[in-house]
Design an enzyme around this catalytic site. Sequence first.
Site, PDB file in Angstrom:
ATOM      1  N   MET A   1       0.853  -1.196   0.000  1.00  0.00           N
ATOM      2  CA  MET A   1       0.000   0.000   0.000  1.00  0.00           C
ATOM      3  C   MET A   1       0.882   1.236   0.000  1.00  0.00           C
ATOM      4  O   MET A   1       1.738   1.411   0.859  1.00  0.00           O
ATOM      5  CB  MET A   1      -0.907   0.006   1.231  1.00  0.00           C
ATOM      6  CG  MET A   1      -1.853   1.211   1.264  1.00  0.00           C
ATOM      7  SD  MET A   1      -3.057   1.116   2.599  1.00  0.00           S
ATOM      8  CE  MET A   1      -2.013   1.437   4.012  1.00  0.00           C
ATOM      9  N   CYS A   2       0.708   2.116  -0.985  1.00  0.00           N
ATOM     10  CA  CYS A   2       1.457   3.360  -1.092  1.00  0.00           C
ATOM     11  C   CYS A   2       0.491   4.496  -1.394  1.00  0.00           C
ATOM     12  O   CYS A   2      -0.677   4.273  -1.697  1.00  0.00           O
ATOM     13  CB  CYS A   2       2.497   3.266  -2.202  1.00  0.00           C
ATOM     14  SG  CYS A   2       3.766   2.001  -1.930  1.00  0.00           S
ATOM     15  N   GLY A   3       0.980   5.709  -1.324  1.00  0.00           N
ATOM     16  CA  GLY A   3       0.163   6.877  -1.623  1.00  0.00           C
ATOM     17  C   GLY A   3       0.746   7.642  -2.789  1.00  0.00           C
ATOM     18  O   GLY A   3       1.964   7.847  -2.857  1.00  0.00           O
ATOM     19  N   ARG A  32      -0.470   5.812   4.221  1.00  0.00           N
ATOM     20  CA  ARG A  32      -0.386   4.858   3.121  1.00  0.00           C
ATOM     21  C   ARG A  32       1.065   4.490   2.803  1.00  0.00           C
ATOM     22  O   ARG A  32       1.312   3.531   2.067  1.00  0.00           O
ATOM     23  CB  ARG A  32      -1.052   5.420   1.857  1.00  0.00           C
ATOM     24  CG  ARG A  32      -2.553   5.631   1.983  1.00  0.00           C
ATOM     25  CD  ARG A  32      -3.168   5.882   0.615  1.00  0.00           C
ATOM     26  NE  ARG A  32      -2.993   4.719  -0.251  1.00  0.00           N
ATOM     27  CZ  ARG A  32      -3.813   3.676  -0.297  1.00  0.00           C
ATOM     28  NH1 ARG A  32      -4.888   3.643   0.486  1.00  0.00           N
ATOM     29  NH2 ARG A  32      -3.584   2.673  -1.114  1.00  0.00           N
ATOM     30  N   ASN A 173       1.483   2.641  -7.268  1.00  0.00           N
ATOM     31  CA  ASN A 173       0.843   1.976  -6.144  1.00  0.00           C
ATOM     32  C   ASN A 173       0.402   0.605  -6.626  1.00  0.00           C
ATOM     33  O   ASN A 173      -0.382   0.498  -7.573  1.00  0.00           O
ATOM     34  CB  ASN A 173      -0.361   2.775  -5.648  1.00  0.00           C
ATOM     35  CG  ASN A 173      -1.098   2.075  -4.519  1.00  0.00           C
ATOM     36  OD1 ASN A 173      -0.517   1.264  -3.795  1.00  0.00           O
ATOM     37  ND2 ASN A 173      -2.371   2.382  -4.362  1.00  0.00           N
TER      38      ASN A 173
END
Length: 297
Positions: A1-3, A32, A173
Amino acid sequence: MCGIVGLFLKKDDLRPRLGDMLTDMLITMTDRGPDSAGIAIYGAQGEGHKITVQSDTPVEDFAGLDIALGEALGAPVAMKQADTHAVLTVPGDALKPAAAFLEARGLRIMGAGEAMEIYKEVGLPRDVAARFDLRSMGGTHGIGHTRMATESAVTTLGAHPFSTDEDQCLVHNGSLSNHNSMRRLLTEKGFAPKTENDTEVAACYISSRLAEGANLGEALEGTIRDLDGFFTFVMGTKTGFGVVRDPIACKPAVMAETDDYVAFGSEYRAFADLPGIDTAKIWEPEPATVYFWERDA
């Protein structure tokens, strides 16, 4: 999970605020991706090309670097330092020898181009933003990323954005399932990724397609066909930024557009405080669809 965040300005009067607005968007996406953060910012083009470099020992490595590089090139070199990064401006025809000189001194090249500067480091997004004084930076557009490492170590080189071509960079992402086989294929073609991060594989893939004669839209469409996994890609270029999601589109993404800007966020709250957001057109990008906004070069 990334932003992921992105902001493309349509009006010139917002340019001085670009860094400030992007910083707020980036910090909002901290939960995130709290392990590292990065931003690519596109400013006014000047004479020559910018090369952004990074060093773990900037005091020693950056001292007199502009003078030494200028002597090696036989041309004047300007340098702007920001914490562990420095942006060196060199004549356009000196980009390759300048990059070779810098790499020979053990410096890591983050990216290069006429308009693009890249800043990325390990740490909370708010701390990374403060180290580079991102709020003070102006420009026409930019993209940013907060990382939660899944497939490779938490390092500066593992942070996003990844740049594998002039004035181009990519943030991601998701997770690619065929990045190892694609890594081997790209290496054979002369586009070998330098890190273990699957996002750099995607960036190299796009560069390879462009080298083969595809335009940017075709290269982004190729990611849908040739890259397996779940992904949302946001790509920055000299004149704008593009968005593409995989055919399932399970990774969150939302966009906003007004007469003043186009904004991207992994979640709505990333741009909830932008000026005029209450009257913006808000929508979720469609799966397997390429979106692109650009301004005159």
